[in-house]
Design a protein around this motif. Structure first.
Motif, short mmCIF file in Angstrom:
data_model
loop_
_atom_site.label_atom_id
_atom_site.label_comp_id
_atom_site.label_asym_id
_atom_site.label_seq_id
_atom_site.Cartn_x
_atom_site.Cartn_y
_atom_site.Cartn_z
N GLY A 1 19.52 0.12 -5.15
CA GLY A 1 18.67 1.24 -5.53
C GLY A 1 17.39 1.29 -4.70
N ALA A 2 16.79 0.12 -4.47
CA ALA A 2 15.55 0.07 -3.68
C ALA A 2 15.82 0.44 -2.23
CB ALA A 2 14.95 -1.34 -3.76
N THR A 3 16.98 0.06 -1.71
CA THR A 3 17.33 0.41 -0.33
C THR A 3 17.53 1.91 -0.19
OG1 THR A 3 18.38 -1.76 -0.02
CG2 THR A 3 18.94 -0.03 1.55
N ALA A 4 18.17 2.52 -1.19
CA ALA A 4 18.33 3.98 -1.16
C ALA A 4 16.97 4.68 -1.20
CB ALA A 4 19.19 4.43 -2.35
N MET A 5 16.04 4.14 -1.98
CA MET A 5 14.70 4.72 -2.04
C MET A 5 13.98 4.55 -0.71
SD MET A 5 11.87 4.41 -5.08
CE MET A 5 11.79 2.62 -5.14
N TRP A 6 14.16 3.39 -0.07
CA TRP A 6 13.57 3.17 1.26
C TRP A 6 14.08 4.22 2.25
CZ3 TRP A 6 10.76 0.83 5.06
CH2 TRP A 6 11.30 0.81 6.35
N VAL A 7 15.38 4.44 2.26
CA VAL A 7 15.97 5.38 3.21
C VAL A 7 15.43 6.79 3.00
CG1 VAL A 7 18.12 6.52 3.88
CG2 VAL A 7 18.07 4.04 3.59
N ASP A 8 15.30 7.21 1.74
CA ASP A 8 14.89 8.58 1.45
C ASP A 8 13.38 8.80 1.56
OD1 ASP A 8 17.51 9.15 0.93
OD2 ASP A 8 17.31 9.23 -1.25
N VAL A 9 12.60 7.78 1.20
CA VAL A 9 11.16 7.99 1.02
C VAL A 9 10.31 7.35 2.11
CG1 VAL A 9 9.21 7.68 -0.58
CG2 VAL A 9 11.51 8.14 -1.48
N TYR A 10 10.68 6.16 2.56
CA TYR A 10 9.79 5.38 3.43
C TYR A 10 10.30 5.17 4.85
CZ TYR A 10 7.85 4.13 -1.14
OH TYR A 10 7.31 4.18 -2.40
N ARG A 11 11.57 5.30 5.07
CA ARG A 11 12.15 4.90 6.35
C ARG A 11 11.63 5.69 7.54
NH1 ARG A 11 16.62 6.14 9.60
NH2 ARG A 11 17.54 4.32 10.66
N ASP A 12 11.40 6.98 7.36
CA ASP A 12 10.97 7.81 8.48
C ASP A 12 9.68 7.30 9.11
OD1 ASP A 12 13.13 9.45 8.33
OD2 ASP A 12 12.10 11.11 7.33
N ASP B 1 0.83 -1.21 0.00
CA ASP B 1 0.00 0.00 0.00
C ASP B 1 0.86 1.26 0.00
OD1 ASP B 1 -2.25 -1.57 0.00
OD2 ASP B 1 -2.59 -1.44 2.16
N GLU B 2 2.00 1.22 0.69
CA GLU B 2 2.88 2.39 0.70
C GLU B 2 3.52 2.61 -0.66
OE1 GLU B 2 5.37 3.49 3.81
OE2 GLU B 2 4.25 2.46 5.37
#
Length: 252
Positions: A234-245, A198-199
């Motif tokens: 690449g997906a991990t970098a996106m997780w850190v920037d977009v979803y991790r918070d 969903d995210e």
């Protein structure tokens, strides 16, 4: 989160994964996923290119004679469909085998990107977690199969179905590639599959552009041998920037 991070596209994250995979301290976690990917995708595409001509002839033979003129239009779409289905199937198989190592790669890269201490667990700890990891892979497969079956049936509708199905196959494969690789950092933080899905939908354009480039690389000989660790990074970098918070208080 900076405005620059908010505006980065999925394509930019995939390209960023190329440099991240070569980062000192991360390279050693790339080796096993890379080796698994080379063996499986290399072998499968060698088989594919020996068979694809006869498969295309068989599919085109199903078109009614009065629609023969469509063959020239459908041929490239059918090639794209076969490549998309084949590449997704074997990349999924490779990801099943490499799942614990991909999770370990995502975990160590996240620690490096966020300036956190490197995780103390290693390959043995990842292998101990196999039942949970394979359960997660099974959840992805259950999500994939009904939709893939519907698209497969669409291929049997002459002309219209065979024209639309290849485009839908590519888009669906791109979406599944985004789910496949973005799931590693989500799963490291025990985020449920449904929540992760969903995210990703809230950033569907970003995820589709990321998944589209992963799909194109996976469909391309030689390049597809290296795509797995790049996509994980690449997906991990996106997780850190977009979803991790949203999930930073959840312990991995």
């Amino acid at each position: 989160m900076s405005s620059l991070k908010q505006t980065q596209s999925g394509i930019q994250y995939f390209l960023k994964g190329m440099s991240l995979a070569m980062t000192p301290g991360i390279r050693r976690f790339v080796f096993i996923p890379l080796l698994i990917n080379i063996i499986l995708l290399g072998g499968s595409f060698f088989y594919l290119f020996n068979q694809i001509g006869s498969w295309i002839e068989h599919i085109l033979a199903q078109i009614p004679s009065w629609l023969d003129w469509l063959s020239y239009l459908l041929w490239p779409l059918i090639v794209i469909s076969i490549l998309a289905v084949f590449s997704y199937f074997f990349s999924t198989l490779a990801n099943w085998i490499a799942a614990p190592f991909n999770g370990l790669l995502a975990e160590h890269l996240e620690a490096k990107l966020t300036n956190q201490p490197a995780p103390t667990g290693g390959v043995i700890d990842a292998l101990k977690d196999l039942p949970r990891i394979f359960k997660r892979e099974w959840q992805k497969l259950k999500y994939y199969l009904p939709k893939a079956l519907g698209l497969f049936i669409l291929f049997f509708i002459p002309a219209i179905g065979q024209s639309v199905a290849p485009i839908l196959w590519f888009l669906f494969t791109a979406w599944m590639m985004a789910i496949q690789y973005c799931d590693y950092p989500f799963d490291n933080h025990k985020v449920p599959f449904e929540t992760m899905r969903d995210e990703l939908k809230t950033k569907r354009g970003k995820c589709l552009s990321f998944g589209s480039l992963v799909t194109l690389f996976t469909m391309t000989p030689i390049l597809n041998l290296f795509v797995m660790p790049i996509a994980v990074c690449g997906a991990t970098a996106m997780w850190v920037d977009v979803y991790r918070d949203t999930h930073k208080n959840v312990n991995p």
